[in-house]
Design an enzyme around this catalytic site. Structure first.
Site, short mmCIF file in Angstrom:
data_model
loop_
_atom_site.label_atom_id
_atom_site.label_comp_id
_atom_site.label_asym_id
_atom_site.label_seq_id
_atom_site.Cartn_x
_atom_site.Cartn_y
_atom_site.Cartn_z
N ASN A 276 -7.64 -5.91 -5.57
CA ASN A 276 -8.43 -5.54 -4.39
C ASN A 276 -9.27 -4.32 -4.74
OD1 ASN A 276 -7.13 -7.55 -2.83
ND2 ASN A 276 -5.39 -6.19 -2.51
N GLU B 63 -5.93 -0.56 -0.62
CA GLU B 63 -5.27 0.48 0.17
C GLU B 63 -5.00 1.73 -0.65
OE1 GLU B 63 -1.78 -1.24 1.88
OE2 GLU B 63 -2.95 -2.70 3.04
N VAL B 64 -4.61 1.55 -1.91
CA VAL B 64 -4.29 2.71 -2.76
C VAL B 64 -5.46 2.93 -3.72
CG1 VAL B 64 -2.70 3.67 -4.45
CG2 VAL B 64 -1.82 2.24 -2.58
N HIS C 91 -5.28 -0.83 -9.60
CA HIS C 91 -4.04 -1.57 -9.84
C HIS C 91 -4.31 -3.06 -9.75
CE1 HIS C 91 -4.38 -0.60 -5.56
NE2 HIS C 91 -3.77 -1.74 -5.30
N HIS D 119 -2.29 -6.59 -9.07
CA HIS D 119 -1.05 -7.20 -8.60
C HIS D 119 -0.79 -8.44 -9.46
CE1 HIS D 119 -1.25 -5.31 -4.41
NE2 HIS D 119 -2.50 -5.16 -4.82
N ASP E 33 6.27 -3.85 -6.92
CA ASP E 33 5.70 -3.44 -5.63
C ASP E 33 6.83 -3.14 -4.65
OD1 ASP E 33 2.67 -3.96 -4.24
OD2 ASP E 33 4.37 -3.76 -2.88
N ILE E 34 6.64 -2.09 -3.85
CA ILE E 34 7.68 -1.68 -2.90
C ILE E 34 7.84 -2.69 -1.77
CG2 ILE E 34 6.23 -0.33 -1.31
CD1 ILE E 34 8.42 1.88 -1.51
P1 5GP Z 1 -3.71 -2.66 -2.34
O1 5GP Z 1 -3.78 -3.12 -0.92
O2 5GP Z 1 -4.26 -1.28 -2.53
O3 5GP Z 1 -4.32 -3.67 -3.29
O4 5GP Z 1 -2.18 -2.67 -2.73
C1 5GP Z 1 -1.37 -1.53 -2.69
C2 5GP Z 1 0.05 -1.99 -2.98
O5 5GP Z 1 0.82 -0.85 -3.26
C3 5GP Z 1 0.72 -2.72 -1.82
O6 5GP Z 1 1.14 -4.01 -2.25
C4 5GP Z 1 1.90 -1.81 -1.47
O7 5GP Z 1 3.06 -2.53 -1.08
C5 5GP Z 1 2.12 -1.04 -2.76
N1 5GP Z 1 2.70 0.28 -2.57
C6 5GP Z 1 2.30 1.23 -1.68
N2 5GP Z 1 3.05 2.34 -1.81
C7 5GP Z 1 3.93 2.08 -2.81
C8 5GP Z 1 4.99 2.85 -3.40
O8 5GP Z 1 5.25 4.00 -3.05
N3 5GP Z 1 5.68 2.26 -4.40
C9 5GP Z 1 5.42 0.99 -4.85
N4 5GP Z 1 6.16 0.51 -5.84
N5 5GP Z 1 4.44 0.24 -4.30
C10 5GP Z 1 3.71 0.78 -3.30
#
Ligand code: 5GP
Length: 124
Positions: free
Chosen positions: A93, A101-102, A106, A108, A35-36
């Site tokens: 999520n 968010e994405v 995915h 985690h 994760d970034i």
């Molecule tokens: P969500 O909230 O959708 O469950 O988690 C999305 C995750 O994607 C977050 O933990 C965020 O830090 C990670 N993320 C967003 N953009 C990028 C990216 O460009 N590269 C990587 N490696 N992780 C990302």
């Protein structure tokens, strides 16, 4: 109704190599990368390569081979990141209420120390 898939989401762009990633594991069906913005010492993401917006669409429509590969990859990533023996948490999520968010499925994998309580009780 299945969630619609946005081809321009950030993970779709990572899969097309338009954006770099720090890969943990890759095979025919799955990509895992760090994760970034890590929330714990270990924070890896595991995604299917095919276009699934969320866990519901994956569970309902993915092939058996994709599902097996995904679950196997979770174990391999836990091993590869060093959290398998001491324990870790997997978070998925999903959708608006799940604060996804994405919009590409995915999981985690977080660990490398206590992950803390699962959820805080809501006040209201
Ligand atoms: P969500 O909230 O959708 O469950 O988690 C999305 C995750 O994607 C977050 O933990 C965020 O830090 C990670 N993320 C967003 N953009 C990028 C990216 O460009 N590269 C990587 N490696 N992780 C990302």
């Amino acid at each position: 109704m299945a969630a619609t898939y946005d081809d321009n989401n950030i993970f779709a762009r990572i899969l097309r190599n338009e954006i770099p990633n720090n890969t943990v594991l890759e095979d025919e069906h799955v990509l895992s990368f760090h994760d970034i913005s890590p929330q714990r010492p270990v924070h890896a993401l595991v995604i299917p390569k095919a276009a699934y917006a969320d866990l519901t669409s994956f569970a309902e429509t993915a092939s058996d081979a994709e599902i097996v590969a995904f679950v196997r990859a979770l174990g391999k990533v836990a091993r590869a990141t060093g959290v398998a023996d001491d324990g870790y948490r997997i978070i998925c999520n999903t959708g608006e209420n799940g604060h996804q968010e994405v919009p590409h499925l995915h999981f985690h994998i977080v660990g490398g120390g206590s992950t803390g309580p699962m959820l805080r009780r809501q006040d209201s």
